[in-house]
Design an enzyme around this catalytic site. Structure first.
Site, PDB file in Angstrom:
ATOM      1  N   LYS A 152       0.822  -1.204   0.000  1.00 16.79           N
ATOM      2  CA  LYS A 152       0.000   0.000   0.000  1.00 16.79           C
ATOM      3  C   LYS A 152       0.870   1.275   0.000  1.00 16.79           C
ATOM      4  O   LYS A 152       2.080   1.196   0.163  1.00 16.79           O
ATOM      5  CB  LYS A 152      -0.935  -0.016   1.206  1.00 16.79           C
ATOM      6  CG  LYS A 152      -1.953  -1.188   1.156  1.00 16.79           C
ATOM      7  CD  LYS A 152      -2.792  -1.226  -0.105  1.00 16.79           C
ATOM      8  CE  LYS A 152      -4.108  -1.958   0.027  1.00 16.79           C
ATOM      9  NZ  LYS A 152      -3.997  -3.432  -0.040  1.00 16.79           N
TER      10      LYS A 152
HETATM   11  C1  LIG Z   1      -5.412  -4.140   0.728  1.00 19.89           C
HETATM   12  C2  LIG Z   1      -6.858  -3.947   0.759  1.00 19.89           C
HETATM   13  C3  LIG Z   1      -7.640  -4.317   1.858  1.00 19.89           C
HETATM   14  C4  LIG Z   1      -7.162  -5.127   3.017  1.00 19.89           C
HETATM   15  O1  LIG Z   1      -5.984  -4.809   3.535  1.00 19.89           O
HETATM   16  P1  LIG Z   1      -5.036  -5.866   4.290  1.00 19.89           P
HETATM   17  O2  LIG Z   1      -4.236  -4.924   5.118  1.00 19.89           O
HETATM   18  O3  LIG Z   1      -4.212  -6.546   3.236  1.00 19.89           O
HETATM   19  O4  LIG Z   1      -5.872  -6.767   5.081  1.00 19.89           O
HETATM   20  C5  LIG Z   1      -8.995  -4.008   1.848  1.00 19.89           C
HETATM   21  N1  LIG Z   1      -9.554  -3.401   0.797  1.00 19.89           N
HETATM   22  C6  LIG Z   1      -8.848  -3.043  -0.287  1.00 19.89           C
HETATM   23  C7  LIG Z   1      -9.534  -2.353  -1.404  1.00 19.89           C
HETATM   24  C8  LIG Z   1      -7.475  -3.338  -0.344  1.00 19.89           C
HETATM   25  O5  LIG Z   1      -6.795  -3.017  -1.442  1.00 19.89           O
END
Ligand SMILES: *Cc1c(COP(=O)(O)O)cnc(C)c1O
Length: 400
Positions: free
Chosen positions: A186
């Site tokens: 992210k």
């Molecule tokens: C990455 C992501 C999540 C969940 O995040 P994690 O930290 O990997 O559990 C939820 N929604 C979206 C749209 C994502 O891209």
């Protein structure tokens, strides 16, 4: 998108602060921790950076969504409207609180299509969950109006759009609650982590307890805490929060590089009249983690993907339509309600109906869409080379 591209001395310094004391947990051990409270510091930084009244860290973005729904009172029998194009975490979180995911079409914003949301509302609908996919936002004014008209909650999944804005407000701070993910890919990372943001003190207090076994954190020590409700363990660790603290200080740098690289690449692709771009409800607010664009037909898009793969240059370009993680078409486990533990009857019934639901409006968008991930590490020559190569392959498959 990935903050991990800029990992360095700053992250190591913050982690070392924690390693020095050995207090890896965010709660308690007040004396031994020597004034080091990385999770609290990061929550404060999140509030300041994004203009949220409150923020509570969690162990992941998925945990943040689950926590937010619990704190908003979404549960058994409630329907949550979510898009057919998202990451699997969206429906995982909904199912985990006992609620029913109602998947609806996306439009050329790659996010919830407001008319499809309206059409999906039933007396059981409790919450609308837009997902601000690939760096850019849903049409929040339209969705807010629907929420107001039908008295529904708005929960923003802004996990992929950290730093994006809509009409001057940061994504994730506009609904009743909003979430970010800080997983490894992210915009800013903690390795693993997430956050719930809200302007509602009561929601914050519930998130605080829910993520730590229901502890009210009001006792003189953890053993003396009371438990006003049932909670679970979705805590972040101090080590993870420390990484995030270094990363959030770099966010402005990440965003400005993303915008610059995005603009340069878009200018190159814009020279091809057959290429069109994702509609962005507030173009100023695109966090520019991806450049998402369309070819005129699914056939041309498939030919493009085939040729890019043949040349070995597809990595970094995503054809979500065929992707197992992001689009309804490949979610057989969901459509067959393949849960390890038995789901409730109403959850099972609604999932079994998903397989025969018409998503042709989404297919018509996603079948023609390519998202090109924007790297923080590209130099201008690399952007030009990538852009020119895409243009060349597009022209080739279009027979130009
Ligand atoms: C990455 C992501 C999540 C969940 O995040 P994690 O930290 O990997 O559990 C939820 N929604 C979206 C749209 C994502 O891209």
């Amino acid at each position: 998108m990935p903050g991990f591209e800029f990992f360095g001395a700053e992250e190591r310094k913050e982690v070392n602060d924690v390693l020095q004391t050995g207090i890896l947990m965010r709660y308690g051990f007040d004396g031994a921790r020597n004034g080091i409270w990385k999770s609290q510091e990061l929550e404060k930084a999140i509030c300041e950076t994004f203009g949220s009244e409150y923020a509570h860290l969690t162990s992941s973005g998925t945990a943040a969504l689950t926590t937010a729904m619990a704190a908003l009172g979404v549960g058994a029998g409630d329907e949550v409207i979510m898009p057919a194009f998202t990451f699997v975490a969206s429906f995982e979180a909904i199912l985990s609180v006992g609620a029913i995911p109602v998947l609806v079409d996306v439009d050329d914003t790659l996010t919830l299509k407001p008319e499809a949301v309206k059409a999906a509302i039933t007396p059981q609908t409790k919450c609308i969950m837009p997902v601000h996919m690939c760096g850019s936002m849903a049409d929040l004014d339209a969705l807010k109006a629907i929420c107001a008209e039908h008295n529904l909650l708005l929960l923003e999944d802004a996990c992929q759009s950290i730093g994006g804005t809509y009409k001057g407000k940061k994504l994730g701070t506009i609904g009743d609650a909003g979430t970010f993910s800080f997983d490894f890919v992210k915009t800013i990372t903690c390795a693993e982590g997430g956050v719930v943001m809200t302007n509602n003190k009561e929601v914050l207090t519930k998130c605080d307890g829910f993520t730590d076994h229901g502890h009210d954190h009001l006792g003189v020590d953890r053993g003396a805490d009371l438990h006003p409700f049932i909670g679970y363990n979705f805590r972040i660790s101090e080590l993870h929060a420390a990484v995030g603290l270094a990363q959030i200080r770099k966010l402005d740098t990440f965003l400005s590089i993303q915008k610059r690289n995005h603009t340069r690449l878009k200018n190159i692709l814009s020279t091809v009249p057959e290429i069109s771009f994702r509609r962005v409800p507030d173009a100023e607010g695109d966090s520019c983690t991806f450049l998402s664009w369309f070819l005129p037909t699914e056939e041309a898009t498939r030919a493009f993907v085939t040729e890019m793969k043949a040349q070995g240059i597809m990595p970094g370009n995503f054809y979500w339509f065929d992707n197992n993680w992001h689009y309804i078409k490949k979610w057989d486990h969901l459509k067959r309600a393949k849960s390890l533990f038995p789901l409730s009857l109403d959850q099972q019934l609604s999932l079994m109906n998903l397989g025969s639901k018409d998503f042709s409006a989404s297919d018509a968008v996603m079948g023609r869409c390519i998202s090109t991930a924007i790297s923080l590490l590209w130099n201008d020559e690399q952007i030009d080379a990538k852009g020119n190569k895409i243009v060349e392959v597009v022209k080739q498959v279009l027979g130009k």
